[in-house]
Design a protein around this motif. Sequence first.
Motif, PDB file in Angstrom:
ATOM      1  N   LEU A  19       0.832  -1.203   0.000  1.00  0.00           N
ATOM      2  CA  LEU A  19       0.000   0.000   0.000  1.00  0.00           C
ATOM      3  C   LEU A  19       0.866   1.252   0.000  1.00  0.00           C
ATOM      4  O   LEU A  19       1.877   1.325   0.676  1.00  0.00           O
ATOM      5  CB  LEU A  19      -0.889  -0.015   1.255  1.00  0.00           C
ATOM      6  N   ASN A  57      -3.112   6.808  -1.964  1.00  0.00           N
ATOM      7  CA  ASN A  57      -4.194   5.829  -2.105  1.00  0.00           C
ATOM      8  C   ASN A  57      -3.982   4.890  -3.283  1.00  0.00           C
ATOM      9  O   ASN A  57      -4.863   4.715  -4.123  1.00  0.00           O
ATOM     10  CB  ASN A  57      -5.544   6.534  -2.266  1.00  0.00           C
ATOM     11  N   ILE A  63      -1.941   1.197  -4.861  1.00  0.00           N
ATOM     12  CA  ILE A  63      -1.374  -0.104  -4.534  1.00  0.00           C
ATOM     13  C   ILE A  63      -0.194  -0.327  -5.461  1.00  0.00           C
ATOM     14  O   ILE A  63      -0.282  -0.072  -6.664  1.00  0.00           O
ATOM     15  CB  ILE A  63      -2.422  -1.224  -4.785  1.00  0.00           C
ATOM     16  N   GLN A 115      -6.255   2.264  -5.702  1.00  0.00           N
ATOM     17  CA  GLN A 115      -6.827   1.322  -4.738  1.00  0.00           C
ATOM     18  C   GLN A 115      -8.172   0.756  -5.221  1.00  0.00           C
ATOM     19  O   GLN A 115      -8.442  -0.431  -5.078  1.00  0.00           O
ATOM     20  CB  GLN A 115      -7.040   2.027  -3.401  1.00  0.00           C
ATOM     21  N   GLU A 116      -8.980   1.641  -5.838  1.00  0.00           N
ATOM     22  CA  GLU A 116     -10.306   1.238  -6.322  1.00  0.00           C
ATOM     23  C   GLU A 116     -10.183   0.104  -7.332  1.00  0.00           C
ATOM     24  O   GLU A 116     -10.877  -0.904  -7.255  1.00  0.00           O
ATOM     25  CB  GLU A 116     -10.990   2.449  -6.997  1.00  0.00           C
ATOM     26  N   LYS A 117      -9.259   0.314  -8.293  1.00  0.00           N
ATOM     27  CA  LYS A 117      -9.103  -0.680  -9.351  1.00  0.00           C
ATOM     28  C   LYS A 117      -8.575  -1.996  -8.773  1.00  0.00           C
ATOM     29  O   LYS A 117      -8.978  -3.083  -9.187  1.00  0.00           O
ATOM     30  CB  LYS A 117      -8.150  -0.159 -10.432  1.00  0.00           C
ATOM     31  N   ALA A 118      -7.667  -1.861  -7.786  1.00  0.00           N
ATOM     32  CA  ALA A 118      -7.103  -3.057  -7.166  1.00  0.00           C
ATOM     33  C   ALA A 118      -8.205  -3.866  -6.485  1.00  0.00           C
ATOM     34  O   ALA A 118      -8.219  -5.090  -6.530  1.00  0.00           O
ATOM     35  CB  ALA A 118      -6.036  -2.666  -6.167  1.00  0.00           C
ATOM     36  N   ARG A 119      -9.154  -3.151  -5.896  1.00  0.00           N
ATOM     37  CA  ARG A 119     -10.259  -3.819  -5.215  1.00  0.00           C
ATOM     38  C   ARG A 119     -11.143  -4.550  -6.229  1.00  0.00           C
ATOM     39  O   ARG A 119     -11.553  -5.679  -6.029  1.00  0.00           O
ATOM     40  CB  ARG A 119     -11.072  -2.780  -4.427  1.00  0.00           C
ATOM     41  N   GLU A 120     -11.393  -3.871  -7.359  1.00  0.00           N
ATOM     42  CA  GLU A 120     -12.245  -4.459  -8.406  1.00  0.00           C
ATOM     43  C   GLU A 120     -11.621  -5.730  -8.972  1.00  0.00           C
ATOM     44  O   GLU A 120     -12.295  -6.725  -9.207  1.00  0.00           O
ATOM     45  CB  GLU A 120     -12.431  -3.458  -9.549  1.00  0.00           C
ATOM     46  N   THR A 121     -10.318  -5.669  -9.232  1.00  0.00           N
ATOM     47  CA  THR A 121      -9.661  -6.812  -9.878  1.00  0.00           C
ATOM     48  C   THR A 121      -9.287  -7.900  -8.870  1.00  0.00           C
ATOM     49  O   THR A 121      -8.884  -8.983  -9.264  1.00  0.00           O
ATOM     50  CB  THR A 121      -8.383  -6.354 -10.621  1.00  0.00           C
ATOM     51  N   ALA A 122      -9.425  -7.603  -7.607  1.00  0.00           N
ATOM     52  CA  ALA A 122      -9.169  -8.588  -6.535  1.00  0.00           C
ATOM     53  C   ALA A 122      -7.835  -9.308  -6.715  1.00  0.00           C
ATOM     54  O   ALA A 122      -7.769 -10.525  -6.832  1.00  0.00           O
ATOM     55  CB  ALA A 122     -10.312  -9.603  -6.472  1.00  0.00           C
TER      56      ALA A 122
END
Lengths: 229, 342
Positions: B292, B297, B299, B316-323
């Motif tokens: 992080l 914000n 990754i 961070q948002e995209k990282a969350r989406e792509t898991a």
Amino acid sequence: MNYIIDGLFQAIQLLIHGDGETYSAVYATIRVSAYSMTVSLLIGIPAGFLMGHHDFLWKKQIRTITDTMMSLPTVLVGLLVYAFLTNRGPLGEYGLLFSLEGIAIGQAILALPIVIALTASAIESMDEKLRVTLVSLGASRRQVLFSTLWEARYGILAASMNAFGRVLTEVGIAMMVGGNIKWHTRTITTAIALETNKGEFVTGVALGLVLMAIAFIVNFSLSFLRNRS
Amino acid sequence: MNKSAYHLTGVKKFYNRHTSVDIEDLLIPQSSITGLVGPNGSGKSTLLNMLAFIDRPSEGTILFKDHKAEPFSDTVRFRVSLLAQEPYLLKRSVYENIVYGLKLRGGDSSLYPKQINEALALVGLSPREFSNRPWYGLSGGESQRVALAARLVLKPEVLLLDEPTASVDADSAGRIMDCALMASKEWGTTLVIASHDWKWLHEICGNVLQMFKGKIVGNGMENIIFGPWKLGESGLYREKTLEDGQIVKVPEPPSSESAAVILQSFITLSSHEPALKHDEHALKGVIAQISLEPAINAIMVSIRTGNQTFTLRIPQEKARETALFPGQSVYIAYPLSAVTWY
């Protein structure tokens, strides 16, 4: 074997009973050693620092000459100093031949290359990181110089002890330049040579033990100081 | 506007006709934390030595707080301090090592013991236990901490750290990092830190400079691929075969030994094989590390492809989406036109 043991006892007797001739030789030895070591350290340590710390033209060649001069034969130095100090020599007018000062000049010439070369080696062996550390803590050029010398103190001490050992035990210069004059320029080493020539082995051994004792006291004192620092 | 601690203009440093550092223009703001990353021999230590005014540049000028400064000059001597990777401790006790800099500066000597105790406590060493220890009675990590204490006690305006945690244990590394940040926060000390720990640098530094062959080539998010490059089968591109047999394609380099630099912003990441455009090239890899970057914000993702690691930063948002997760097989793609050379 007996004459060595007899020598040991006689050495103690000579010193305890205050034999004048022996004390005169001890005194002369200490005086010339002190003179020659003072001169060679005063000149040799700064010169060794310069040689170890700086790069300059002909440095390698000068270093090679200095290293070679570490093994100067004492009789050769004695001969050259004699040639300079004799009445016909360039320094004859100063009347230094057959004097303790004359011997000290020769011994300083003998000790100087040892002090310079070994000090230079001690400085060269210092880590480059020392300079970086000193400068990064705020040292000026002069403070870098003195702190570097202090950091190299054990190496410089070894250089001094080495030179002192050579000066204390040499006989060629003392004999040729000093003339081995009783009560005047007779040192312990020249006295030993004389006593041996006379067949007085016991006295020779006794004087040799006195010489060893002086060397031991000096080295022990320096080691003590070293350990304390 | 933030004032500059350093302003370097046209600074070059040569060693035996080899250019170690070549910086056209660089501003380091006061009280900032600047990171230097780059492979060994990229010029980080040489640059730090010049910033510490230990070495002078062969060409160019270094302004320190808008004034031209030279090694040993009074304008910088007591204001800048460098902690080297393998510090040299003077052949004295720990106390004498730390007091050395204070003595050079003069001041009230009755305060020395208190200052030294505080500095030792800062770096996590017990004054009672360590103060009288000789230099040879310390481990590598303890030596590094004592060396840092000798700098911290001076409260320098600029503290330069050259790989401060490279050769110490994890505990010492953590303590050194904390102390550096404390100096920045408490005293407004300008920090310049060279480190291979890019993760830590990106975490704490306002600005990270990627150095390569003496030049600043970016902000630390560049992927550098070393040659040699050979002509590809089509004859249009050059290529390099990685350990796992995959091929890295690049356009014509200036020389076969040049290093290719691909900015992370040009690299796209996907969990399935991407449809490539005409000048794009893709490689398959495995996510080796995810970390992080709280300041922005984002990754940071390290992807291992053969013997090459690519690093890219994703929101961070995209990282969350792509898991994303470590060990996941992914594809990275880059346009050949994005490759620059050094």
